[in-house]
Design a protein around this motif. Sequence first.
Motif, PDB file in Angstrom:
ATOM      1  N   PHE A   2       0.860  -1.189   0.000  1.00  0.00           N
ATOM      2  CA  PHE A   2       0.000   0.000   0.000  1.00  0.00           C
ATOM      3  C   PHE A   2       0.894   1.236   0.000  1.00  0.00           C
ATOM      4  CE2 PHE A   2      -2.656  -3.396   1.464  1.00  0.00           C
ATOM      5  CZ  PHE A   2      -3.871  -3.141   0.875  1.00  0.00           C
ATOM      6  N   LEU A   3       0.970   1.868  -1.168  1.00  0.00           N
ATOM      7  CA  LEU A   3       1.858   3.005  -1.374  1.00  0.00           C
ATOM      8  C   LEU A   3       1.109   4.310  -1.138  1.00  0.00           C
ATOM      9  CD1 LEU A   3       3.441   1.749  -4.713  1.00  0.00           C
ATOM     10  CD2 LEU A   3       4.470   1.608  -2.435  1.00  0.00           C
ATOM     11  N   ARG A   4       1.772   5.260  -0.503  1.00  0.00           N
ATOM     12  CA  ARG A   4       1.178   6.575  -0.267  1.00  0.00           C
ATOM     13  C   ARG A   4       1.390   7.458  -1.484  1.00  0.00           C
ATOM     14  NH1 ARG A   4       3.415   3.209   2.634  1.00  0.00           N
ATOM     15  NH2 ARG A   4       5.056   4.489   3.551  1.00  0.00           N
ATOM     16  N   VAL A   5       0.272   7.993  -1.996  1.00  0.00           N
ATOM     17  CA  VAL A   5       0.296   8.770  -3.236  1.00  0.00           C
ATOM     18  C   VAL A   5      -0.578  10.013  -3.085  1.00  0.00           C
ATOM     19  CG1 VAL A   5       0.712   6.783  -4.737  1.00  0.00           C
ATOM     20  CG2 VAL A   5      -1.637   7.436  -4.175  1.00  0.00           C
ATOM     21  N   ARG A   6      -0.485  10.876  -4.086  1.00  0.00           N
ATOM     22  CA  ARG A   6      -1.304  12.090  -4.111  1.00  0.00           C
ATOM     23  C   ARG A   6      -1.738  12.366  -5.545  1.00  0.00           C
ATOM     24  NH1 ARG A   6       1.265  17.411  -1.516  1.00  0.00           N
ATOM     25  NH2 ARG A   6       2.514  17.458  -3.428  1.00  0.00           N
ATOM     26  N   ARG A   7      -3.004  12.765  -5.711  1.00  0.00           N
ATOM     27  CA  ARG A   7      -3.493  13.143  -7.032  1.00  0.00           C
ATOM     28  C   ARG A   7      -2.812  14.423  -7.504  1.00  0.00           C
ATOM     29  NH1 ARG A   7      -9.647  12.513  -5.148  1.00  0.00           N
ATOM     30  NH2 ARG A   7      -8.557  13.279  -3.306  1.00  0.00           N
ATOM     31  N   ASN A   8      -2.519  14.497  -8.778  1.00  0.00           N
ATOM     32  CA  ASN A   8      -1.900  15.703  -9.337  1.00  0.00           C
ATOM     33  C   ASN A   8      -2.886  16.435 -10.244  1.00  0.00           C
ATOM     34  OD1 ASN A   8      -1.771  14.450 -11.952  1.00  0.00           O
ATOM     35  ND2 ASN A   8       0.145  13.430 -11.343  1.00  0.00           N
ATOM     36  N   ASP A   9      -2.449  17.569 -10.764  1.00  0.00           N
ATOM     37  CA  ASP A   9      -3.328  18.414 -11.578  1.00  0.00           C
ATOM     38  C   ASP A   9      -3.585  17.843 -12.967  1.00  0.00           C
ATOM     39  OD1 ASP A   9      -3.471  20.206  -9.506  1.00  0.00           O
ATOM     40  OD2 ASP A   9      -1.864  21.494 -10.261  1.00  0.00           O
ATOM     41  N   HIS A  10      -2.935  16.734 -13.316  1.00  0.00           N
ATOM     42  CA  HIS A  10      -3.082  16.152 -14.648  1.00  0.00           C
ATOM     43  C   HIS A  10      -3.945  14.888 -14.617  1.00  0.00           C
ATOM     44  CE1 HIS A  10       0.087  18.964 -15.648  1.00  0.00           C
ATOM     45  NE2 HIS A  10       0.862  18.421 -14.730  1.00  0.00           N
ATOM     46  N   GLY A  11      -4.585  14.641 -13.502  1.00  0.00           N
ATOM     47  CA  GLY A  11      -5.469  13.489 -13.405  1.00  0.00           C
ATOM     48  C   GLY A  11      -4.779  12.193 -13.033  1.00  0.00           C
ATOM     49  N   GLY A  12      -3.502  12.258 -12.717  1.00  0.00           N
ATOM     50  CA  GLY A  12      -2.759  11.059 -12.332  1.00  0.00           C
ATOM     51  C   GLY A  12      -2.378  11.081 -10.864  1.00  0.00           C
ATOM     52  N   LEU A  13      -1.519  10.132 -10.492  1.00  0.00           N
ATOM     53  CA  LEU A  13      -1.070   9.997  -9.105  1.00  0.00           C
ATOM     54  C   LEU A  13       0.440  10.152  -9.028  1.00  0.00           C
ATOM     55  CD1 LEU A  13      -3.126   6.802  -8.154  1.00  0.00           C
ATOM     56  CD2 LEU A  13      -3.694   9.161  -7.551  1.00  0.00           C
ATOM     57  N   ASP A  14       0.890  10.943  -8.056  1.00  0.00           N
ATOM     58  CA  ASP A  14       2.316  11.064  -7.756  1.00  0.00           C
ATOM     59  C   ASP A  14       2.644  10.230  -6.532  1.00  0.00           C
ATOM     60  OD1 ASP A  14       2.700  12.874  -9.839  1.00  0.00           O
ATOM     61  OD2 ASP A  14       2.232  14.603  -8.576  1.00  0.00           O
TER      62      ASP A  14
END
Length: 416
Positions: free
Chosen positions: A360-372
């Motif tokens: 389970f990786l910690r990620v964040r949504r970005n302004d381009h519709g993807g995940l960082d």
Amino acid sequence: MSTAPRKPLMPLDDALAQLLASVQPLAQTESVSTSDADGRVLAEAIVSGLQVPPCDNSAMDGYAVRVDDVLAAQGALPVSQRIAAGSVGSALQPGTVARIFTGAPVPPGADAVVMQEECTVLEVTDASAPPRVQINATPLPGQNIRRSGEDVARGDVVLAAGTRLGPAALGLAASVGMAQLQVVRKPRVALFSTGDELVLPGTVPPEQMPPGAIYNSNRFFLSAMLRRLGCEVTDLGIVPDRLDATVHALQQAAASHDLVLTSGGVSVGEEDHIKPAVQSLGQLDLWQIAIKPGKPFAHGRIGAAHFVGLPGNPVSSFVTFVLLVRPLLLRLQKVQDVAMKSIAARADFDWPRAEKRREFLRVRRNDHGGLDLFTNQSSGVLTSAVWGDGLIDTPPGEPILYGATVRYIPFSELLA
């Protein structure tokens, strides 16, 4: 000297199934004001005793009309009445229109409402004559009319037992006249941490922290998540790393709580006293779960109380709580659908290190519709859970390539 073979790691889904199978939902209920029921779980279904809306009403400010009258009219139509919300009009006279406002009952005989922006009120020279209105758009039957019972019909089950109440559900309950709601009582949870290295913030300034000491962060986020799940929390603080102290704390907590929750001390080291303490008082399953972070996890019973022991590393504790403790507490309150909901999303990063465990990786949504991806995925880096807004559920043995579709679980789903 031979050693016993190590047990294989338990899949997360199997651990959750065993955990939920052990839950007997709380039987006690209480009546609370609808305005105070946010986050509570309904103990009884709500059945509507009325129609919502109670009668056909206007969805617009405008004019109630007969469609045939508008089609036959050579010019403007006179206004025969004015109907405001909360008032009741008379039957619409043939060849006339009624001035009507949003929420007002549609008069008998009218079969459409034309919004005021599509009408022109003509000037009248005779003060005794009714105002006349030119309809500038051809209406359709039923236009801008909210039908009686289109939201809720009399006899409908509007909210089922086991519904976890949110703002919209509270509004729906109020719309059918419910001032009080019968809800499952709050689970009582005792919380404590183990570890002589732990220090409570405020007791020792940062510059005076002894070597090896750390502030107890788990206590704060676990307590907050428990309260968000509708629990009454008894915070027992930090228990010393001694077997007698651990036994005493567990015994006292189990006597008056539905769940005893600890963090730390669930491994098998010499200073990990949770296992022998729980076993001396009740029963314990010490699971090694095939997830990362959060492999060590303990569940058992002390008398009538559940016991759950979370790992001490903060991210491991955080992740195992949302994946396992949250569904346990919801099921304890009679919520049936406790499965976490994932969303298909695009990974805007590479993660070539395929883990043997489900990760389970910690990620964040970005302004381009993807995940960082947060750069440091260590189980001790709580910053990742603050920076991130969700987790990626990564199957074992699968690397993630840039642009791949992954299963994203927002924290808004897990922490609500």
